[in-house]
Design a protein around this motif. Structure first.
Motif, PDB file in Angstrom:
ATOM      1  N   LYS A   1       0.838  -1.204   0.000  1.00 19.78           N
ATOM      2  CA  LYS A   1       0.000   0.000   0.000  1.00 19.78           C
ATOM      3  C   LYS A   1       0.872   1.253   0.000  1.00 19.78           C
ATOM      4  CE  LYS A   1      -3.569   2.557   2.416  1.00 19.78           C
ATOM      5  NZ  LYS A   1      -4.456   2.638   3.566  1.00 19.78           N
ATOM      6  N   TYR A   2       1.887   1.281   0.868  1.00 14.48           N
ATOM      7  CA  TYR A   2       2.768   2.455   0.982  1.00 14.48           C
ATOM      8  C   TYR A   2       4.027   2.324   0.124  1.00 14.48           C
ATOM      9  CZ  TYR A   2      -0.162   3.352   5.066  1.00 14.48           C
ATOM     10  OH  TYR A   2      -1.221   3.565   5.905  1.00 14.48           O
ATOM     11  N   GLN A   3       4.217   1.153  -0.491  1.00 16.34           N
ATOM     12  CA  GLN A   3       5.397   0.898  -1.326  1.00 16.34           C
ATOM     13  C   GLN A   3       6.698   1.143  -0.550  1.00 16.34           C
ATOM     14  OE1 GLN A   3       5.497  -0.042  -4.958  1.00 16.34           O
ATOM     15  NE2 GLN A   3       3.674  -0.895  -4.026  1.00 16.34           N
ATOM     16  N   ASN A   4       6.734   0.629   0.693  1.00 17.52           N
ATOM     17  CA  ASN A   4       7.955   0.750   1.471  1.00 17.52           C
ATOM     18  C   ASN A   4       8.251  -0.546   2.208  1.00 17.52           C
ATOM     19  OD1 ASN A   4       6.084   0.865   3.524  1.00 17.52           O
ATOM     20  ND2 ASN A   4       6.752   2.811   4.346  1.00 17.52           N
ATOM     21  N   ILE A   5       9.432  -0.586   2.834  1.00 22.50           N
ATOM     22  CA  ILE A   5       9.909  -1.817   3.472  1.00 22.50           C
ATOM     23  C   ILE A   5      10.486  -1.498   4.839  1.00 22.50           C
ATOM     24  CG2 ILE A   5      11.466  -3.798   3.264  1.00 22.50           C
ATOM     25  CD1 ILE A   5      11.583  -3.121   0.224  1.00 22.50           C
ATOM     26  N   PHE A   6      10.093  -2.294   5.822  1.00 20.69           N
ATOM     27  CA  PHE A   6      10.676  -2.235   7.155  1.00 20.69           C
ATOM     28  C   PHE A   6      11.601  -3.442   7.269  1.00 20.69           C
ATOM     29  CE2 PHE A   6      11.093  -2.674  11.658  1.00 20.69           C
ATOM     30  CZ  PHE A   6      10.937  -1.401  12.175  1.00 20.69           C
ATOM     31  N   PHE A   7      12.901  -3.204   7.342  1.00 23.65           N
ATOM     32  CA  PHE A   7      13.882  -4.279   7.458  1.00 23.65           C
ATOM     33  C   PHE A   7      14.175  -4.549   8.927  1.00 23.65           C
ATOM     34  CE2 PHE A   7      14.760  -2.675   3.202  1.00 23.65           C
ATOM     35  CZ  PHE A   7      14.997  -3.832   2.473  1.00 23.65           C
ATOM     36  N   LYS A   8      14.424  -5.814   9.244  1.00 20.21           N
ATOM     37  CA  LYS A   8      14.765  -6.182  10.617  1.00 20.21           C
ATOM     38  C   LYS A   8      15.743  -7.353  10.579  1.00 20.21           C
ATOM     39  CE  LYS A   8      12.610  -7.006  15.045  1.00 20.21           C
ATOM     40  NZ  LYS A   8      11.899  -6.072  15.831  1.00 20.21           N
ATOM     41  N   ALA A   9      16.790  -7.253  11.398  1.00 21.51           N
ATOM     42  CA  ALA A   9      17.738  -8.358  11.511  1.00 21.51           C
ATOM     43  C   ALA A   9      16.993  -9.576  12.043  1.00 21.51           C
ATOM     44  CB  ALA A   9      18.880  -7.983  12.443  1.00 21.51           C
ATOM     45  N   PHE A  10      17.212 -10.737  11.442  1.00 25.06           N
ATOM     46  CA  PHE A  10      16.519 -11.943  11.903  1.00 25.06           C
ATOM     47  C   PHE A  10      16.866 -12.250  13.359  1.00 25.06           C
ATOM     48  CE2 PHE A  10      16.116 -16.610  12.323  1.00 25.06           C
ATOM     49  CZ  PHE A  10      14.744 -16.691  12.157  1.00 25.06           C
ATOM     50  N   SER A  11      18.089 -11.946  13.771  1.00 29.68           N
ATOM     51  CA  SER A  11      18.497 -12.185  15.166  1.00 29.68           C
ATOM     52  C   SER A  11      17.695 -11.341  16.146  1.00 29.68           C
ATOM     53  CB  SER A  11      19.993 -11.916  15.338  1.00 29.68           C
ATOM     54  OG  SER A  11      20.295 -10.575  14.989  1.00 29.68           O
ATOM     55  N   ASP A  12      17.065 -10.268  15.675  1.00 31.29           N
ATOM     56  CA  ASP A  12      16.228  -9.407  16.528  1.00 31.29           C
ATOM     57  C   ASP A  12      14.763  -9.841  16.539  1.00 31.29           C
ATOM     58  OD1 ASP A  12      18.478  -7.885  17.027  1.00 31.29           O
ATOM     59  OD2 ASP A  12      17.962  -6.337  15.556  1.00 31.29           O
ATOM     60  N   CYS A  13      14.415 -10.860  15.776  1.00 30.35           N
ATOM     61  CA  CYS A  13      13.029 -11.342  15.703  1.00 30.35           C
ATOM     62  C   CYS A  13      12.815 -12.397  16.785  1.00 30.35           C
ATOM     63  CB  CYS A  13      12.728 -11.937  14.330  1.00 30.35           C
ATOM     64  SG  CYS A  13      12.838 -10.743  12.998  1.00 30.35           S
TER      65      CYS A  13
ATOM     66  N   ILE B   1       3.960   4.190  12.028  1.00 32.71           N
ATOM     67  CA  ILE B   1       5.376   3.835  11.873  1.00 32.71           C
ATOM     68  C   ILE B   1       5.621   3.292  10.462  1.00 32.71           C
ATOM     69  CG2 ILE B   1       7.192   2.242  12.640  1.00 32.71           C
ATOM     70  CD1 ILE B   1       6.020   2.593  15.488  1.00 32.71           C
ATOM     71  N   MET B   2       4.745   2.403  10.016  1.00 31.33           N
ATOM     72  CA  MET B   2       4.902   1.826   8.678  1.00 31.33           C
ATOM     73  C   MET B   2       4.828   2.920   7.617  1.00 31.33           C
ATOM     74  SD  MET B   2       5.256  -1.383   7.564  1.00 31.33           S
ATOM     75  CE  MET B   2       6.303  -1.231   6.155  1.00 31.33           C
ATOM     76  N   LYS B   3       3.873   3.813   7.764  1.00 27.64           N
ATOM     77  CA  LYS B   3       3.661   4.881   6.778  1.00 27.64           C
ATOM     78  C   LYS B   3       4.890   5.788   6.664  1.00 27.64           C
ATOM     79  CE  LYS B   3      -0.440   6.617   6.807  1.00 27.64           C
ATOM     80  NZ  LYS B   3      -1.664   7.369   7.125  1.00 27.64           N
ATOM     81  N   SER B   4       5.565   6.025   7.787  1.00 28.41           N
ATOM     82  CA  SER B   4       6.703   6.949   7.791  1.00 28.41           C
ATOM     83  C   SER B   4       8.055   6.256   7.623  1.00 28.41           C
ATOM     84  CB  SER B   4       6.702   7.754   9.096  1.00 28.41           C
ATOM     85  OG  SER B   4       6.943   6.894  10.201  1.00 28.41           O
ATOM     86  N   THR B   5       8.055   4.947   7.411  1.00 33.23           N
ATOM     87  CA  THR B   5       9.317   4.215   7.286  1.00 33.23           C
ATOM     88  C   THR B   5      10.051   4.593   6.006  1.00 33.23           C
ATOM     89  OG1 THR B   5       8.572   2.320   8.588  1.00 33.23           O
ATOM     90  CG2 THR B   5      10.337   1.904   7.016  1.00 33.23           C
ATOM     91  N   ASN B   6      11.323   4.943   6.170  1.00 31.18           N
ATOM     92  CA  ASN B   6      12.224   5.171   5.051  1.00 31.18           C
ATOM     93  C   ASN B   6      12.940   3.845   4.810  1.00 31.18           C
ATOM     94  OD1 ASN B   6      14.839   5.592   3.783  1.00 31.18           O
ATOM     95  ND2 ASN B   6      14.438   7.781   3.974  1.00 31.18           N
ATOM     96  N   SER B   7      12.692   3.222   3.691  1.00 31.68           N
ATOM     97  CA  SER B   7      13.203   1.869   3.424  1.00 31.68           C
ATOM     98  C   SER B   7      14.725   1.793   3.490  1.00 31.68           C
ATOM     99  CB  SER B   7      12.722   1.388   2.054  1.00 31.68           C
ATOM    100  OG  SER B   7      11.313   1.378   2.003  1.00 31.68           O
ATOM    101  N   ILE B   8      15.414   2.781   2.936  1.00 36.13           N
ATOM    102  CA  ILE B   8      16.885   2.775   2.929  1.00 36.13           C
ATOM    103  C   ILE B   8      17.420   2.898   4.355  1.00 36.13           C
ATOM    104  CG2 ILE B   8      18.964   4.011   2.182  1.00 36.13           C
ATOM    105  CD1 ILE B   8      17.703   2.590  -0.142  1.00 36.13           C
ATOM    106  N   GLU B   9      16.863   3.799   5.140  1.00 36.36           N
ATOM    107  CA  GLU B   9      17.311   3.961   6.527  1.00 36.36           C
ATOM    108  C   GLU B   9      17.005   2.717   7.350  1.00 36.36           C
ATOM    109  OE1 GLU B   9      19.282   6.375   7.688  1.00 36.36           O
ATOM    110  OE2 GLU B   9      19.287   7.034   5.598  1.00 36.36           O
ATOM    111  N   SER B  10      15.868   2.113   7.087  1.00 36.56           N
ATOM    112  CA  SER B  10      15.505   0.877   7.783  1.00 36.56           C
ATOM    113  C   SER B  10      16.503  -0.232   7.460  1.00 36.56           C
ATOM    114  CB  SER B  10      14.089   0.460   7.380  1.00 36.56           C
ATOM    115  OG  SER B  10      13.733  -0.747   7.977  1.00 36.56           O
ATOM    116  N   LEU B  11      16.899  -0.343   6.189  1.00 41.39           N
ATOM    117  CA  LEU B  11      17.908  -1.322   5.782  1.00 41.39           C
ATOM    118  C   LEU B  11      19.221  -1.068   6.514  1.00 41.39           C
ATOM    119  CD1 LEU B  11      19.120  -3.551   3.961  1.00 41.39           C
ATOM    120  CD2 LEU B  11      19.477  -1.753   2.227  1.00 41.39           C
TER     121      LEU B  11
END
Length: 157
Positions: free
Chosen positions: A93-105, A116-126
């Motif tokens: 919907k927002y065409q963005n990505i929230f990245f998370k280290a698997f070790s943090d899951c 939070i999802m709406k304001s996520t900057n995909s590059i910064e999240s990566l």
């Protein structure tokens, strides 16, 4: 998997590759039977990325929920530590990505609030997720060094 679900999943993988390609020269979509969906290079090291894609929000709670397990028809649905390094949670919907280290899951589902999802900057999240992975690697190396020091002393001593 129904065709529409496959298209949604593929769309998430391509969007993830697009973001990763802005930061990495090596980005590859893996075959459908692989544990990881995408492989990419970061600071001369290859990482395995699992992509999870959503198209709609939870109606009552205004959250985006991502199931971090393998497909619904699989047995042994939980990923193991050595199978993936990073999760890409794609919001079409927002065409963005929230990245998370698997070790943090820590759970099989991750919920992200809409604002939070709406304001996520995909590059910064990566970049944030990769910093977390790098810190985990440094800590692991320090622990391994500390464990091997007494053995070296007993051999040399």
């Amino acid at each position: 998997m129904p065709r529409e679900s496959e298209r949604i999943g593929r769309s998430g993988e391509y969007l993830t590759c697009s973001i990763l390609a802005r930061e990495s020269d090596t980005v590859t979509i893996m075959p459908h039977t692989s544990h990881a969906d995408v492989i990419f290079e970061w600071k001369h090291k290859l990482y395995r990325c699992q992509v999870k894609t959503v198209t709609h929000i939870e109606k009552r709670k205004k959250n985006w929920r991502f199931d971090i397990r393998k497909g619904i028809t699989k047995t042994g649905r939980h990923y193991k530590k050595n199978q993936i390094d990073i999760i890409a949670m794609v919001n079409l919907k927002y065409q963005n990505i929230f990245f998370k280290a698997f070790s943090d899951c820590q759970t099989a589902q991750i919920t992200i609030k809409d604002e939070i999802m709406k304001s996520t900057n995909s590059i910064e999240s990566l970049k944030d997720a990769m910093k977390s992975i790098e810190l985990t690697d440094i800590l692991r190396m320090k622990q391994n060094t500390a464990k091997s020091t007494p053995a070296k002393q007993s051999i040399n001593g």
